[in-house]
Structure formats: structure tokens, C-alpha cells
Design a protein around this motif. Structure first.
Motif, PDB file in Angstrom:
ATOM      1  N   LEU A   1      -8.711 -15.782   0.828  1.00 16.35           N
ATOM      2  CA  LEU A   1      -9.293 -16.602  -0.235  1.00 16.35           C
ATOM      3  C   LEU A   1      -8.961 -16.032  -1.609  1.00 16.35           C
ATOM      4  CD1 LEU A   1     -11.194 -18.906  -1.162  1.00 16.35           C
ATOM      5  CD2 LEU A   1     -13.089 -17.272  -0.940  1.00 16.35           C
ATOM      6  N   TYR A   2      -9.102 -14.721  -1.757  1.00 17.90           N
ATOM      7  CA  TYR A   2      -8.787 -14.063  -3.022  1.00 17.90           C
ATOM      8  C   TYR A   2      -7.330 -14.301  -3.414  1.00 17.90           C
ATOM      9  CZ  TYR A   2      -7.694 -10.315  -6.309  1.00 17.90           C
ATOM     10  OH  TYR A   2      -7.244  -9.612  -7.405  1.00 17.90           O
ATOM     11  N   SER A   3      -6.431 -14.156  -2.445  1.00 12.99           N
ATOM     12  CA  SER A   3      -5.004 -14.306  -2.726  1.00 12.99           C
ATOM     13  C   SER A   3      -4.650 -15.738  -3.106  1.00 12.99           C
ATOM     14  CB  SER A   3      -4.181 -13.868  -1.517  1.00 12.99           C
ATOM     15  OG  SER A   3      -4.454 -12.528  -1.206  1.00 12.99           O
ATOM     16  N   VAL A   4      -5.227 -16.691  -2.386  1.00 14.61           N
ATOM     17  CA  VAL A   4      -4.967 -18.107  -2.697  1.00 14.61           C
ATOM     18  C   VAL A   4      -5.473 -18.438  -4.094  1.00 14.61           C
ATOM     19  CG1 VAL A   4      -5.558 -20.492  -2.088  1.00 14.61           C
ATOM     20  CG2 VAL A   4      -4.961 -18.859  -0.291  1.00 14.61           C
ATOM     21  N   ALA A   5      -6.684 -17.963  -4.412  1.00 12.55           N
ATOM     22  CA  ALA A   5      -7.254 -18.208  -5.748  1.00 12.55           C
ATOM     23  C   ALA A   5      -6.372 -17.589  -6.821  1.00 12.55           C
ATOM     24  CB  ALA A   5      -8.671 -17.633  -5.825  1.00 12.55           C
ATOM     25  N   LEU A   6      -5.856 -16.389  -6.550  1.00 15.59           N
ATOM     26  CA  LEU A   6      -4.997 -15.709  -7.519  1.00 15.59           C
ATOM     27  C   LEU A   6      -3.696 -16.481  -7.738  1.00 15.59           C
ATOM     28  CD1 LEU A   6      -4.681 -13.180  -9.286  1.00 15.59           C
ATOM     29  CD2 LEU A   6      -3.605 -12.043  -7.333  1.00 15.59           C
ATOM     30  N   VAL A   7      -3.100 -16.976  -6.659  1.00 17.14           N
ATOM     31  CA  VAL A   7      -1.865 -17.759  -6.768  1.00 17.14           C
ATOM     32  C   VAL A   7      -2.095 -19.029  -7.578  1.00 17.14           C
ATOM     33  CG1 VAL A   7      -0.185 -19.133  -5.472  1.00 17.14           C
ATOM     34  CG2 VAL A   7      -0.834 -16.868  -4.642  1.00 17.14           C
ATOM     35  N   VAL A   8      -3.152 -19.746  -7.239  1.00 19.28           N
ATOM     36  CA  VAL A   8      -3.456 -21.015  -7.936  1.00 19.28           C
ATOM     37  C   VAL A   8      -3.688 -20.773  -9.419  1.00 19.28           C
ATOM     38  CG1 VAL A   8      -5.130 -22.903  -8.153  1.00 19.28           C
ATOM     39  CG2 VAL A   8      -4.363 -22.166  -5.880  1.00 19.28           C
ATOM     40  N   MET A   9      -4.472 -19.738  -9.740  1.00 22.07           N
ATOM     41  CA  MET A   9      -4.781 -19.466 -11.151  1.00 22.07           C
ATOM     42  C   MET A   9      -3.548 -18.961 -11.901  1.00 22.07           C
ATOM     43  SD  MET A   9      -7.710 -20.614 -11.271  1.00 22.07           S
ATOM     44  CE  MET A   9      -7.698 -20.429 -13.054  1.00 22.07           C
TER      45      MET A   9
END
Length: 464
Positions: free
Chosen positions: A147-155
Motif C-alpha cells: 500500500l505504501y509503495s502504490v501510494a508513493l508511485v501514484v503521488m
């Protein structure tokens, strides 16, 4: 199969799924960064993150380390652990706030404010995730990593590609990803909500007695990991820091593989210590298999690194490929460091964890001063690898006081010698297919007995 092995393999699989998913996403961001940020901007970002990672253990007294270790101790309840953490956390916020204020005169208000919230959120996220992991919710811990990684990619895509916010966008992406993960863990991980008492929790002194030596351990690791960046910036330029940082992203593939195992191994080692079920044969078998993973993972990556770098980074960064092999070698030594570090942590020997890291950090700084002015970025690369090797040797010997298990010294020595030779040839651009093939064949022959044993174990398991 013995329950010890089953539990270790089960945890390893869970961490493998989460780490590969998250790390691959982050790894794929590097080409994006090399096109959206100049080497100078990338260097500045690395320095800001380095400062954050240095101030967090100092301001928090390394309390998150105690949160993880004492979550396995039956004498410590969840309320004791979290209440003690919160008491330290609010003091940490004050210290980080004071530290951030010193940068206002030079950078204005926005960057110091972002630095403050980034550091505080990272501290809270680290403590929550380690607490959840130690309490047995490894699947939830894995989901949070993804979840952290996906959020980081999107942002990152939103703030860097669409809004073109540069350095501010990069740092804001990390902050937002932290906040999303913290919210997730509080909602679904049943992490106790904020509850603080003005009276010092009776368990806090014992937790601090364990974690405070680890402050110096964390600082030492930050020195090893980031002092080279600051010193490359001092002796060379921010652009050189950017090249070094990109080169260090490639060995992160190797350390990701090792960290997958070590996350599971740290839990197994502590559980066996707490339940008095430590087995010399189990430790010997696990280390022997893990050592094979280190050697052949490095050997495989060294085969492809030059070709991979041509498609992985922009032309401006391709020159960094000569620094990657020695950093990969350093990653191998780091894998050994972490294995024996878990054994020391299981025995609550935070003193030797600290001393070994301080020893390595002093060596790293000394070598950086000597080598960077003379050899440039390559000097920093060798300083890092040598420092990791020194810590590995130190921890190997001191861990013997906790458990003394058999290690195949000669096979291990010659295997690392060959991988080192392979890495040096590649850095000097003196590599050839014939030489690399010969090295690989010799590695297989040296470790053939262990390879055969693992192969038979896998075949036996499949036939059952």
C-alpha cells in the motif's frame, strides 16, 4: 518438515510477496526520477532524506527498536509497549521541531515544515509497522508495504509528472504515503489509538536501556549509508551525489532479496531465544542456504549489470554502471551483517550491535576522507564495501557467545573471493564472458554439496 523451517519459510513467502511488489514499484521509479529530476536535484533530495533518517533515531531514542523486540516478551503487554512509545513520541516531535527550525533562515518555511512532518510521520509509521509485525500480523504488515509503495508511485506521478513540483513534490509524496499507511494500520491493524499518561510507564526504563545503545547503531548506519553522499558532495559536487545515488539503487535489488529473508529470520531467531529452543543444526542449515542465496544472487546480477544499465537509466546516468559492481559486493557483506545482527538482537545484545556499527562507521568516514579525494566516486564505493565487510567479521565473532554453530569457512572464503574478483573486473571494465563463465563454474563446484542438498530437499518436498 520441522516446524521451525515451516514457520521461517511461511514468513519468508509473505515478506517476499510484499517486498517484491513494493520494491519493484519503487525500483521502476528510478528511471522516472532520472528524467524528472536533474542529477543535482536528485542529490539534494538524497541529502534531505539522509538528514531525516539521522534525526529520527536521535530524537526518538531508537524506541521503535524496543517496540519490536519487547513485543515478543510475554512480560510486556501491548498497552505497556504502546504507552511507553507514545511518551517518547511526543518528546521526539518537540526535538524534531527544534531541529527543523534551524533551516528556516536558509530555506524558508516550506522545506523545514515538510522536513518536520516527513520525519514525524516516518517515525510513527516505523513503530506501528514493527509492532504489527512482531505481534504476528505478518500478512497485514505485507499489505501495508505494498500500500505504501502504490501510494508513493501514484503521488510521484501526480506531483512530479503532472504538477512538476520537483524536490517539494518528491518529499511530499513520501509524506502522503506515510500518512496513508499510518491510517491503514490504525484502522485495520488494531494498533492502539493514542493513549498517554503523565506518569512514566514502569516498562519504559527497560525499553530505553535496550533502545538507547541502538541510537548509536542507527546513527552509525546512517553514517555508513549517507556520509559518503555528504562527502562526495563536499569533495566533488551534487551531480556526483546523484550518480552515486543512482548506482546504489541497483544493489537495492540484492539487498531486497536479503531483507525478505532477514525480516522472517529476525522473528524466528527471537522466538527461539524466548522459548529456549535454539538449535545449532537449524542455525547452521539456515545460514548455509542463505549464504548460497547471497553468492549466486550477486553472481547473477554481475552478469547482466552493464546491459541493464543501458536501458534502465537516461544517458546522463549511464556512467554510474562502473560503481555498481563494488556496491553489489558491499550488499553481499551487508546480508551477512544482518543475519548475525538478528542473532545479537535475539539475545538483546544491543551493546555489541552498537559497537560493531560504530566500528564500521568510523572506518567508513576514515576511508571516505582518504579515498574520495584520490579516486572520486569510486573511493566512496570501496569505502562502503570495506566497512560492511568489517562489520560482518565483527558480528560473526561476537554472535558466537549467543550460539556457536558450524560454518563452512573455506567454501565461504573462496566463494566471496571469487565474487569480489568478478566485481572488480567489471568495475575496471576488464570483464569477459569466458572469465565470468569460469568464475560461475568454480562457484558451483565449491558449493556443490550444499546445492545438491538443497536440491534433494526440494525434490523430496515435491514428492510428498
Amino acid at each position: 518438515m520441522n516446524n521451525k523451517y515451516k514457520e521461517l519459510l511461511s514468513d519468508t513467502r509473505i515478506f517476499a510477496l510484499s517486498n517484491f511488489a513494493s520494491k519493484i514499484l519503487l525500483f521502476l521509479l528510478v528511471p522516472f526520477y532520472t528524467y524528472k529530476l536533474s542529477s543535482s536535484e536528485f542529490g539534494i533530495v538524497e541529502l534531505v532524506i539522509a538528514l531525516s533518517n539521522i534525526i529520527i533515531p536521535l530524537a526518538s531514542f531508537g524506541i521503535y527498536e524496543a517496540v519490536f523486540r519487547y513485543s515478543f516478551d510475554s512480560n510486556f503487554s501491548s498497552d505497556d509497549i504502546l504507552c511507553s512509545f507514545y511518551q517518547v513520541f511526543f518528546l521526539s516531535c518537540l526535538i524534531i521541531g527544534i531541529g527543523s527550525s534551524f533551516f528556516i533562515a536558509q530555506y524558508g518555511r516550506l522545506l523545514p515544515l515538510l522536513f518536520f512532518f516527513l520525519s514525524v510521520s516516518t517515525l510513527l509509521h516505523t513503530a506501528y509497522s514493527l509492532f504489527i509485525k512482531a505481534r504476528g500480523s505478518t500478512k497485514l504488515f505485507a499489505i501495508d508495504s505494498v500500500l505504501y509503495s502504490v501510494a508513493l508511485v501514484v503521488m510521484n506521478i501526480l506531483l512530479l509528472a503532472i504538477f512538476n513540483l520537483g524536490i517539494i513534490g518528491y518529499l511530499s509524496s513520501i509524506l502522503i504515503a506515510n500518512l496513508i499507511s499510518i491510517s491503514f494500520l490504525m484502522c485495520f491493524g488494531k494498533a492502539p489509538k493514542f493513549r498517554i499518561s503523565l506518569r512514566i510507564n514502569s516498562k519504559l526504563p527497560k525499553m530505553l536501556s535496550y533502545s538507547i545503545p541502538l541510537i548509536f547503531n542507527s546513527i552509525a548506519w546512517m553514517i555508513i549509508s549517507y556520509s559518503d553522499r555528504f562527502m562526495v558532495n563536499f569533495f566533488l559536487s551534487a551531480s556526483a551525489v546523484g550518480l552515486y545515488s543512482v548506482a546504489s539503487k541497483i544493489p537495492s535489488l540484492l539487498t531486497t532479496i536479503f531483507n525478505i529473508f532477514n525480516q522472517a529470520w529476525s522473528i524466528s531467531a527471537i522466538k527461539q531465544f524466548e522459548t529456549n529452543t535454539m538449535s545449532k543444526s537449524f542455525y547452521a542449515s539456515v545460514f548455509s542456504s542463505y549464504n548460497l542465496l547471497i553468492i549466486f544472487s550477486a553472481n547473477s546480477l554481475l552478469w547482466i549489470i552493464k546491459s541493464f544499465m543501458k536501458i534502465y537509466v537516461s544517458p546522463e546516468y549511464y556512467i554510474a554502471h562502473v560503481y555498481v559492481p563494488i556496491l553489489l559486493l558491499g550488499g553481499c557483506f551487508l546480508g551477512v551483517v544482518n543475519f548475525f545482527g538478528s542473532i545479537l538482537a535475539s539475545g538483546k545484545d544491543s551493546k555489541n550491535v552498537m559497537l560493531s556499527s560504530l566500528f564500521g562507521s568510523l572506518m567508513n568516514i576514515s576511508l571516505n576522507f582518504i579515498l574520495i579525494p584520490k579516486f572520486g566516486i569510486m573511493g566512496a564505493v570501496f569505502a562502503t564495501a570495506i566497512s560492511y565487510f568489517a562489520i560482518a567479521i565483527y558480528r560473526f565473532f561476537v554472535s558466537r557467545s549467543i550460539i556457536r554453530f558450524d560454518i563452512k569457512i573455506y567454501e565461504m572464503f573462496f566463494s566471496y573471493l571469487l565474487v569480489s574478483f568478478q566485481a572488480i573486473l567489471l568495475s575496471l571494465q576488464k570483464d569477459s564472458i569466458i572469465t565470468f563463465l569460469l568464475i560461475t563454474i568454480i562457484l558451483v563446484l565449491i558449493n556443490f554439496k550444499e546445492i545438491r542438498k538443497i536440491g534433494l530437499l526440494i525434490l523430496t518436498k515435491k514428492s510428498l
